[in-house]
Design an enzyme around this catalytic site. Structure first.
Site, PDB file in Angstrom:
ATOM      1  N   HIS A   1       0.842  -1.200   0.000  1.00  0.00           N
ATOM      2  CA  HIS A   1       0.000   0.000   0.000  1.00  0.00           C
ATOM      3  C   HIS A   1       0.870   1.240   0.000  1.00  0.00           C
ATOM      4  O   HIS A   1       1.829   1.343   0.771  1.00  0.00           O
ATOM      5  CB  HIS A   1      -0.915   0.017   1.227  1.00  0.00           C
ATOM      6  CG  HIS A   1      -1.857   1.182   1.248  1.00  0.00           C
ATOM      7  ND1 HIS A   1      -2.936   1.271   0.390  1.00  0.00           N
ATOM      8  CD2 HIS A   1      -1.865   2.330   1.980  1.00  0.00           C
ATOM      9  CE1 HIS A   1      -3.580   2.407   0.609  1.00  0.00           C
ATOM     10  NE2 HIS A   1      -2.945   3.071   1.563  1.00  0.00           N
ATOM     11  N   SER A   2       0.539   2.196  -0.873  1.00  0.00           N
ATOM     12  CA  SER A   2       1.253   3.462  -0.989  1.00  0.00           C
ATOM     13  C   SER A   2       2.733   3.182  -1.278  1.00  0.00           C
ATOM     14  O   SER A   2       3.038   2.536  -2.272  1.00  0.00           O
ATOM     15  CB  SER A   2       1.046   4.292   0.291  1.00  0.00           C
ATOM     16  OG  SER A   2       1.356   5.641   0.076  1.00  0.00           O
ATOM     17  N   MET A   3       3.657   3.636  -0.430  1.00  0.00           N
ATOM     18  CA  MET A   3       5.062   3.327  -0.658  1.00  0.00           C
ATOM     19  C   MET A   3       5.269   1.824  -0.810  1.00  0.00           C
ATOM     20  O   MET A   3       6.076   1.368  -1.629  1.00  0.00           O
ATOM     21  CB  MET A   3       5.919   3.838   0.501  1.00  0.00           C
ATOM     22  CG  MET A   3       7.406   3.507   0.352  1.00  0.00           C
ATOM     23  SD  MET A   3       8.422   3.916   1.798  1.00  0.00           S
ATOM     24  CE  MET A   3       8.087   2.492   2.844  1.00  0.00           C
TER      25      MET A   3
END
Length: 243
Positions: free
Chosen positions: A76-78
């Site tokens: 998730h995200s990074m």
């Protein structure tokens, strides 16, 4: 047939955010939250100096766990961008690929934000974090917590924002699922289906109610999607044949 699901956390986060998933996953999916240095049970370990160093460290962790079982990556995200780079590292060093890549809450590797977050002042960075939502108000109200949290978050953001993703890298041969929150300001304005340029097979976009941290707000729906995708023997066998 068992499938190991390796989950990568978002910037400033710990792998413990995924522990609640275990009770919702189907029995054949084995949960492996992957902790990064400098947080959680690895809190005292020195932070990474680059994305390459991070990926190399995680590969060393993964290598002994890559037995004959299928495996998939979720980030998730990074963590999604880390998962993408890690998939390439595993293919390069082991000649294997995940049966599926789940990328959540982020833009494709070639895209860039107009705002470089890791260079912002502490005050401006806090404002941006608040806009994303999902962070307890107590964090912003207690100076000692902010002093612990902001430096690690800033380092994580710098890893992503200064990393040069290889635009000419060989395509992954697994399907890619892109997960996104409908009100996520972090992905607003980006064409998330451009993730399809990073795989030679299918790319599907799934949208959920909520903002950037929809995976915490709608855990059961997210895990249900993973169960459906990794529960398909046709999906997993066709990936193996093409890899």
């Amino acid at each position: 047939m068992k499938c190991k699901l390796f989950c990568l956390p978002y910037a400033g986060g710990s792998a413990t955010v995924y522990t609640r998933w275990k009770r919702h996953l189907h029995g054949h999916i084995e949960l492996h939250p992957v902790e990064l240095a400098g947080r959680g049970k690895r809190l005292l370990e020195p932070p990474y100096g680059s994305m390459d160093e991070l990926v190399e460290d995680l590969y060393e962790y993964l290598d002994p766990q890559l037995d004959e079982a299928d495996f998939a990556f979720f980030g998730h995200s990074m963590g999604a961008l880390v998962a993408y780079e890690l998939a390439h590292a595993v293919r390069k060093k082991r000649g294997r690929e995940p049966v599926h890549l789940f990328v959540s809450g982020t833009y494709p590797p070639h895209a860039r934000r107009k705002l470089t977050l890791h260079l912002l002042s502490d005050e401006r960075l806090q404002q941006e974090i608040r806009l994303l939502g999902g962070t307890e108000d107590e964090l912003f109200e207690r100076e000692e917590l902010l002093r612990m949290f902001l430096p690690g978050l800033r380092r994580d953001l710098e890893l992503v924002e200064t990393h040069a993703f290889q635009s000419g890298a060989e395509l992954l041969s697994c399907n890619i699922s892109v997960l996104n929150g409908k009100e996520d300001t972090a992905t607003e304005g980006f064409n998330l289906l451009e993730w399809s340029a990073y795989g030679s097979r299918g790319c599907q976009l799934y949208e959920f109610e909520g903002g950037h941290f929809f995976i915490n707000e709608h855990t059961e729906q997210v895990v249900s999607l993973i169960n459906d995708v990794l529960g398909s023997p046709v999906e997993r066998m066709s990936t193996k044949k093409e890899s």
